[in-house]
Design an enzyme around this catalytic site. Structure first.
Site, mmCIF file in Angstrom:
data_model
loop_
_atom_site.group_PDB
_atom_site.id
_atom_site.type_symbol
_atom_site.label_atom_id
_atom_site.label_comp_id
_atom_site.label_asym_id
_atom_site.label_seq_id
_atom_site.Cartn_x
_atom_site.Cartn_y
_atom_site.Cartn_z
ATOM 1 N N SER A 202 -14.561 2.088 -11.058
ATOM 2 C CA SER A 202 -14.016 2.931 -12.280
ATOM 3 C C SER A 202 -13.101 1.853 -13.212
ATOM 4 O O SER A 202 -13.320 1.849 -14.382
ATOM 5 C CB SER A 202 -13.349 4.094 -11.845
ATOM 6 O OG SER A 202 -12.062 3.837 -11.001
ATOM 7 N N TYR B 229 -3.117 12.442 0.990
ATOM 8 C CA TYR B 229 -2.515 11.562 -0.012
ATOM 9 C C TYR B 229 -1.167 12.442 -0.599
ATOM 10 O O TYR B 229 0.021 12.112 -0.599
ATOM 11 C CB TYR B 229 -3.357 11.129 -1.006
ATOM 12 C CG TYR B 229 -2.679 10.425 -2.219
ATOM 13 C CD1 TYR B 229 -2.472 9.140 -2.326
ATOM 14 C CD2 TYR B 229 -2.427 11.247 -3.418
ATOM 15 C CE1 TYR B 229 -2.211 8.634 -3.243
ATOM 16 C CE2 TYR B 229 -2.026 10.434 -4.540
ATOM 17 C CZ TYR B 229 -1.801 9.216 -4.449
ATOM 18 O OH TYR B 229 -1.268 8.513 -5.625
ATOM 19 N N ASP C 168 3.029 2.220 -4.515
ATOM 20 C CA ASP C 168 2.925 2.264 -6.461
ATOM 21 C C ASP C 168 3.736 3.528 -6.755
ATOM 22 O O ASP C 168 4.658 3.634 -7.661
ATOM 23 C CB ASP C 168 1.538 2.428 -6.861
ATOM 24 C CG ASP C 168 0.766 3.330 -6.085
ATOM 25 O OD1 ASP C 168 0.943 4.034 -5.357
ATOM 26 O OD2 ASP C 168 -0.439 3.524 -6.868
ATOM 27 N N ASP D 53 -5.013 -0.670 -10.650
ATOM 28 C CA ASP D 53 -6.271 -1.098 -10.894
ATOM 29 C C ASP D 53 -6.671 -1.705 -12.201
ATOM 30 O O ASP D 53 -7.352 -2.539 -12.370
ATOM 31 C CB ASP D 53 -7.272 0.013 -10.368
ATOM 32 C CG ASP D 53 -7.138 0.671 -9.192
ATOM 33 O OD1 ASP D 53 -6.358 0.045 -8.483
ATOM 34 O OD2 ASP D 53 -7.518 1.686 -8.873
ATOM 35 N N GLY E 191 -13.732 1.663 -2.879
ATOM 36 C CA GLY E 191 -12.270 1.107 -3.082
ATOM 37 C C GLY E 191 -12.154 -0.071 -3.614
ATOM 38 O O GLY E 191 -11.073 -0.651 -3.574
ATOM 39 N N LEU E 192 -13.213 -0.808 -4.473
ATOM 40 C CA LEU E 192 -12.840 -1.809 -5.183
ATOM 41 C C LEU E 192 -12.633 -1.588 -6.790
ATOM 42 O O LEU E 192 -12.733 -2.706 -7.189
ATOM 43 C CB LEU E 192 -14.110 -2.931 -5.080
ATOM 44 C CG LEU E 192 -14.326 -3.414 -3.599
ATOM 45 C CD1 LEU E 192 -15.436 -4.073 -3.166
ATOM 46 C CD2 LEU E 192 -13.122 -3.991 -3.039
ATOM 47 N N SER E 193 -12.590 -0.278 -6.896
ATOM 48 C CA SER E 193 -12.282 0.072 -8.361
ATOM 49 C C SER E 193 -13.196 -0.521 -9.320
ATOM 50 O O SER E 193 -13.019 -1.020 -10.368
ATOM 51 C CB SER E 193 -10.886 -0.669 -8.768
ATOM 52 O OG SER E 193 -10.318 0.493 -9.609
ATOM 53 N N GLU F 4 0.882 -1.285 0.035
ATOM 54 C CA GLU F 4 0.100 0.088 0.223
ATOM 55 C C GLU F 4 1.020 1.257 0.186
ATOM 56 O O GLU F 4 1.832 1.314 0.681
ATOM 57 C CB GLU F 4 -0.804 0.061 1.225
ATOM 58 C CG GLU F 4 -2.414 0.470 1.109
ATOM 59 C CD GLU F 4 -3.121 -0.559 0.298
ATOM 60 O OE1 GLU F 4 -3.328 0.010 -1.136
ATOM 61 O OE2 GLU F 4 -3.475 -1.421 0.432
ATOM 62 N N GLU G 215 -8.542 7.651 -17.164
ATOM 63 C CA GLU G 215 -8.916 8.118 -15.813
ATOM 64 C C GLU G 215 -8.056 9.215 -15.449
ATOM 65 O O GLU G 215 -8.284 10.213 -14.805
ATOM 66 C CB GLU G 215 -8.708 6.991 -14.773
ATOM 67 C CG GLU G 215 -9.356 7.409 -13.426
ATOM 68 C CD GLU G 215 -9.947 6.220 -12.573
ATOM 69 O OE1 GLU G 215 -10.252 5.032 -13.111
ATOM 70 O OE2 GLU G 215 -10.099 6.252 -11.344
HETATM 71 P P1 ADP Z 1 -13.961 3.528 -7.203
HETATM 72 O O1 ADP Z 1 -13.259 3.055 -5.900
HETATM 73 O O2 ADP Z 1 -15.401 2.414 -7.199
HETATM 74 O O3 ADP Z 1 -13.174 2.932 -8.334
HETATM 75 P P2 ADP Z 1 -14.077 5.723 -8.138
HETATM 76 O O4 ADP Z 1 -14.750 7.073 -7.454
HETATM 77 O O5 ADP Z 1 -12.905 5.678 -8.676
HETATM 78 O O6 ADP Z 1 -14.622 4.749 -7.152
HETATM 79 O O7 ADP Z 1 -15.203 5.547 -9.387
HETATM 80 C C1 ADP Z 1 -16.559 5.415 -9.342
HETATM 81 C C2 ADP Z 1 -17.136 6.240 -10.621
HETATM 82 O O8 ADP Z 1 -16.920 5.398 -11.693
HETATM 83 C C3 ADP Z 1 -18.702 6.477 -10.245
HETATM 84 O O9 ADP Z 1 -19.019 7.661 -9.633
HETATM 85 C C4 ADP Z 1 -19.118 6.420 -11.926
HETATM 86 O O10 ADP Z 1 -18.972 7.688 -12.221
HETATM 87 C C5 ADP Z 1 -18.095 5.469 -12.650
HETATM 88 N N1 ADP Z 1 -18.747 4.395 -12.694
HETATM 89 C C6 ADP Z 1 -18.157 3.013 -12.067
HETATM 90 N N2 ADP Z 1 -19.210 1.977 -12.182
HETATM 91 C C7 ADP Z 1 -20.354 2.645 -12.980
HETATM 92 C C8 ADP Z 1 -21.363 2.114 -13.615
HETATM 93 N N3 ADP Z 1 -21.857 0.553 -13.491
HETATM 94 N N4 ADP Z 1 -21.888 2.776 -14.427
HETATM 95 C C9 ADP Z 1 -21.669 4.065 -14.634
HETATM 96 N N5 ADP Z 1 -20.656 4.578 -14.035
HETATM 97 C C10 ADP Z 1 -19.820 3.926 -13.222
HETATM 98 MG MG MG Z 2 -11.601 4.118 -8.876
#
Ligand code: ADP
Ligand code: MG
Length: 387
Positions: free
Chosen positions: A128, A221, A37, A172, A124-126, A34, A160
């Protein structure tokens, strides 16, 4: 587990034709490594069995139409001119990936895309990265483009970083593309080389979300990154070849501790010991030695709590409750810190008891609900057989 057939039917209903394919890309959790990276060190994530599905079909024109079942919203853009969406943040993850593919001069046409995901958003499970990777892979498959897995991951990360504007590392997207079923992926963040190591079938990885989010996360961070940078600058006085904390061993650090102010020393100590722990954890997994692996996870937590100072009482409590359950090998904060989630390694026969006891005791002590997700190490992005 989502039903790809229901996703196919949802696509057909929305776009009036059946999809040509359905692809999926997983979320992830980091087992150990952790804040290493950005110090050019090692991370050790698994892909999890929570995934983003994209049902897809090419269009004869240059329009990409995307519908996400998560928010019940649609977005539409022309691949000839891709700008940020003024309406939907989520749409930028899709647009950014398509723009990244276009920027490589790869020939693509428009498409209809339907997104459906069971990766919890913002835990936090990505979610995105799984969205970016699934969209990129769908476009790649629809257009018969050959991309190496690493290239797809870099396109997704680029979307991203530069389109959405989130400065994430490569972990990720890398694991979402390259994960292997029942394996963890040791990634060297300096040269992006990687190695898959098997996880024994009789354990599960349990993620516990604390329900705590501090908006300190971003400023803290940046402070941690700056501290690492400063540590390198000061250590160079005696170790001119050091270009990142990756180049410093725990022994080097202690021998030169007098060069660093106390707080900088603590920050650097976390990073250099965490790199060593991550490599030791990989060696332990190679021997199928889960006891040592778990111990390293616990030590990692202590280091994040005391030296890097990124934990909070609720997260510390979750790790303590986890370690009190017989059959738990180890438990630690995962992700950036200041709330978020823990990750624990639990023998399969103890998983039910683990989920009940940790959930109940956490609620009793904090009044909060922890969400406990029992995960298996899963395959990276792939095309499903549905359709
Ligand atoms: P995480 O830790 O889940 O990656 P982030 O803030 O990095 O959190 O990413 C979350 C964002 O990614 C959401 O607010 C949305 O904009 C986008 N996202 C994730 N999954 C979806 C989905 N199934 N449909 C549309 N947007 C999504
Ligand atoms: Mg993310």
């Amino acid at each position: 587990m989502q039903d790809p057939h229901a996703i196919r039917d949802a696509f057909t209903e929305r776009f009036g034709v059946r999809p040509r394919m359905i692809v999926r890309a997983p979320g992830r959790v980091n087992l150990i490594g952790e804040h290493t990276d950005y110090n050019e060190g090692f991370v050790f994530p698994i892909a999890i069995d929570r995934e983003t599905f994209v049902a897809a079909r090419s269009r004869p024109d240059t329009i990409v139409r995307t519908y996400t079942s998560q928010f019940g919203q649609e977005d539409s853009f022309d691949i000839g001119q891709i700008e940020r969406s003024p309406d939907h943040l989520w749409a930028n993850y899709v647009r950014g990936v398509v723009k990244g593919i276009r920027a490589r001069d790869l020939p693509i046409t428009g498409a209809d895309l339907l997104i459906s995901s069971d990766v919890p958003i913002g835990s936090g499970l990505s979610s995105s990265a799984s969205l970016e990777v699934a969209v990129g892979y769908a476009m790649q498959m629809l257009n018969n483009i050959n991309l190496l897995g690493e290239e797809l991951a870099l396109i997704a990360q680029g979307a991203e970083n530069s389109f959405v504007g989130v400065q994430c590392g490569i972990m990720d997207q890398f694991i979402s593309v390259l994960g292997q079923e029942n394996h963890a992926l040791l990634i060297d963040c300096r040269d992006l080389s990687y190695r898959s190591l098997p996880i024994p079938p009789d354990v599960r990885v349990v993620v516990c979300t604390s329900g705590v989010h501090h908006n300190l996360e971003k400023s803290e961070y940046n402070e941690r990154r700056a501290a690492c940078h400063e540590a390198v600058r000061l250590l160079k006085a005696r170790m001119p070849k050091v270009s990142a904390l990756r180049d410093v061993s725990p022994r080097d650090l202690e021998a030169n501790a007098d060069l660093l102010p106390p707080t900088i020393l603590k920050r650097a100590r976390h990073v250099v010991t965490e790199n060593e722990r991550t490599l030791n954890a990989a060696a332990a997994l190679e021997r199928a030695d889960l006891v040592s692996f778990g111990r390293l996870m616990n030590e990692s937590h202590v280091s994040m709590r005391d030296d890097y100072q990124i934990s909070v009482p609720e997260i510390d409590l979750l790790t303590e409750l986890a370690c009190a359950v017989p059959g738990c090998y180890g438990s630690r904060l995962t992700g950036g810190g200041f709330g978020g989630s823990t990750v624990s390694l639990v023998t399969i026969s103890a998983v039910d008891r683990f989920v009940t006891e940790v959930g109940t005791r956490y609620k009793a002590e904090t009044g909060r609900d922890a969400d406990l997700l029992v995960c298996r190490p899963s395959e990276g992005v792939s095309r499903t057989t549905a359709v």
